[in-house]
Design an enzyme around this catalytic site. Structure first.
Site, PDB file in Angstrom:
ATOM      1  N   ARG A  92      52.853 -45.985  -3.854  1.00 60.02           N
ATOM      2  CA  ARG A  92      51.940 -45.357  -2.903  1.00 60.02           C
ATOM      3  C   ARG A  92      52.285 -45.884  -1.513  1.00 60.02           C
ATOM      4  O   ARG A  92      52.307 -47.100  -1.291  1.00 60.02           O
ATOM      5  CB  ARG A  92      50.504 -45.719  -3.257  1.00 60.02           C
ATOM      6  CG  ARG A  92      49.514 -45.088  -2.317  1.00 60.02           C
ATOM      7  CD  ARG A  92      48.109 -45.360  -2.754  1.00 60.02           C
ATOM      8  NE  ARG A  92      47.174 -44.704  -1.854  1.00 60.02           N
ATOM      9  CZ  ARG A  92      45.861 -44.754  -2.004  1.00 60.02           C
ATOM     10  NH1 ARG A  92      45.334 -45.411  -3.007  1.00 60.02           N
ATOM     11  NH2 ARG A  92      45.083 -44.136  -1.141  1.00 60.02           N
ATOM     12  N   HIS A 180      44.317 -40.289   2.135  1.00 61.55           N
ATOM     13  CA  HIS A 180      43.794 -40.007   0.776  1.00 61.55           C
ATOM     14  C   HIS A 180      44.437 -38.761   0.172  1.00 61.55           C
ATOM     15  O   HIS A 180      43.868 -38.117  -0.716  1.00 61.55           O
ATOM     16  CB  HIS A 180      42.258 -39.810   0.776  1.00 61.55           C
ATOM     17  CG  HIS A 180      41.498 -41.090   0.921  1.00 61.55           C
ATOM     18  ND1 HIS A 180      40.366 -41.201   1.706  1.00 61.55           N
ATOM     19  CD2 HIS A 180      41.701 -42.316   0.388  1.00 61.55           C
ATOM     20  CE1 HIS A 180      39.912 -42.437   1.649  1.00 61.55           C
ATOM     21  NE2 HIS A 180      40.706 -43.135   0.846  1.00 61.55           N
TER      22      HIS A 180
END
Ligand code: ADP
Length: 393
Positions: A92, A180
């Site tokens: 990520r 996000h």
């Protein structure tokens, strides 16, 4: 031996991870975290059935830093999942800047580009990179894939991208990126699977975790979100302030003599629910606290979510569905019911019994817009990207 993907999410003081079997559709077989890196790190591993496989402090040689954390995760997996074969590692990465609009194979050029983006996300990107460096050392033969929190928003319309500053700042990259994105991508995929007519419509996704943001989806694509240039904007969060008049920053600098580090510390670590309540950043604790300040922190939290919901509905030109996700969105009946109260004008009629049951759909049959609770899974999005890369080679 089945092939596996390891997903890594390296933060300032933690490395979260997931282990996925990718022989067929990626299937999660374990997840966990090393937390308190830099202090006394602690490792926790849970398997897919929810059973704790490890939970202990890391001490001694070679356990320091992100590299130590990753090595400890590997050693523990050798014990509990000896048949694993890590075919690739998915990371990520908070910021992909203007150029990275989809997952990519990490090479020296990518590392150079992501390092250059560090000033855009100084509290996240360097730690993501530390995780990448440590994983490259630990798995020299495995492809490493970067998945970006900004990528899902890459094609935001210009009006949602821009600040009303002289144009050259925009050209230099001072824009609203949105974050996000891995969570929103997962939710969009779930909607497509379980409610394709809603996926094709106007949806507001409300991701309420320690970080919090909202995203307007039209046809499964992001058309606006509450986070902007940094992960500070929009909703108040556990310790982050959310929307703030920039005049406040000028005042803090001019009148209080605060420098950039002090302001960053205030806005990222001491504000939000923690700042308002003077007690905690944790919603569960706040709900139980019952003090005036705790109630006020929740009042403001709910107020901002409702305000942003109205704004995103205006941008979307209406509303077909709202999705709640993240630790608070998935679990807090009280926050959901307060956000949704008196929203008949938006076509929302909450079914309180279903909300209390944490049902998938928490609106009545007659409600024109549907409200859903869908657990998000950012690791799954990373695992799929890493598996797709592997199978396409
Ligand atoms: P992160 O952004 O770190 O992944 P999470 O998505 O796990 O965080 O969300 C953490 C938040 O969810 C915390 O504020 C926690 O108190 C809240 N939370 C978890 N379970 C509940 C619950 N049952 N009721 C209210 N809040 C909850």
């Amino acid at each position: 031996m089945d092939r596996h993907v390891l997903t890594l999410n390296a933060g300032s003081s933690s490395v979260k991870f997931g282990l996925f079997d990718i022989e067929r559709e990626p299937t999660q077989i374990a997840d966990g975290e090393v937390e308190r890196i830099g202090d006394v790190p602690r490792l926790k591993i849970t398997d897919a059935s929810g059973e704790t496989r490890a939970d202990h402090a890391l001490r001694g040689e070679g356990t320091a830093g992100h590299a130590g954390a990753i090595n400890a995760i590997l050693a523990e997996m050798d014990t509990h999942f000896p048949d694993r074969h890590i075919a690739s590692v998915g990371h990520r990465v908070v910021h992909g800047g203007l150029d990275y609009s989809r997952p990519c194979l990490i090479d020296e050029k990518v590392i150079g580009d992501l390092t250059e983006l560090s000033p855009f996300a100084p509290l996240h990107q360097p730690h993501n990179l530390a995780g990448i460096h440590a994983a490259r050392e630990a798995f020299p033969g495995a492809p490493q894939i970067a998945c970006f929190d900004t990528a899902f928003h890459h094609d935001h319309p210009w009006v949602n991208n821009v600040f009303a500053l002289p144009q050259h700042y925009y050209d230099e990259g001072i824009r609203r990126y949105g974050f996000h994105g891995l969570s929103y991508e997962y939710i969009a995929g779930e909607l497509k699977r379980i409610a394709p007519h809603l996926y094709a419509g106007r949806v507001v996704v409300t991701h309420l975790g320690n970080g919090a943001s909202m995203c307007g989806l039209q046809n499964g694509r992001s058309i606006g979100s509450t986070m902007g240039f940094s992960a500070l904007d929009g909703l108040p969060m556990g310790t982050r302030c959310g929307q703030l008049d920039p005049g406040v920053l000028l005042y803090l600098m001019d009148q209080k003599g605060m420098n950039a580090d002090e302001i960053a510390d205030l806005l990222y670590r001491k504000s939000g629910l923690l700042g308002l309540s003077g007690l905690t950043n944790d919603m569960r604790t706040l709900e139980a606290a019952g003090t005036k300040e705790a109630r006020q922190a929740i009042d403001y939290y709910v107020f901002r979510i409702r305000r942003e919901l109205g704004a995103l509905c205006a941008v979307l030109g209406g509303l077909d569905a709202v999705v709640f996700c993240g630790g608070i969105g998935e679990n807090s009946r009280m926050i959901r019911s307060r956000v949704l109260q008196d929203l008949g004008w938006l076509g929302i009629e909450i079914d309180h019994a279903k909300n209390t049951d944490n049902a998938r759909v928490i609106t009545t049959e007659l409600s024109r817009a549907r409200v859903m609770v869908i657990p998000t899974n950012e690791d799954m999005v990373i695992a799929r990207a890493a598996a797709a890369h592997f199978s396409s080679r």
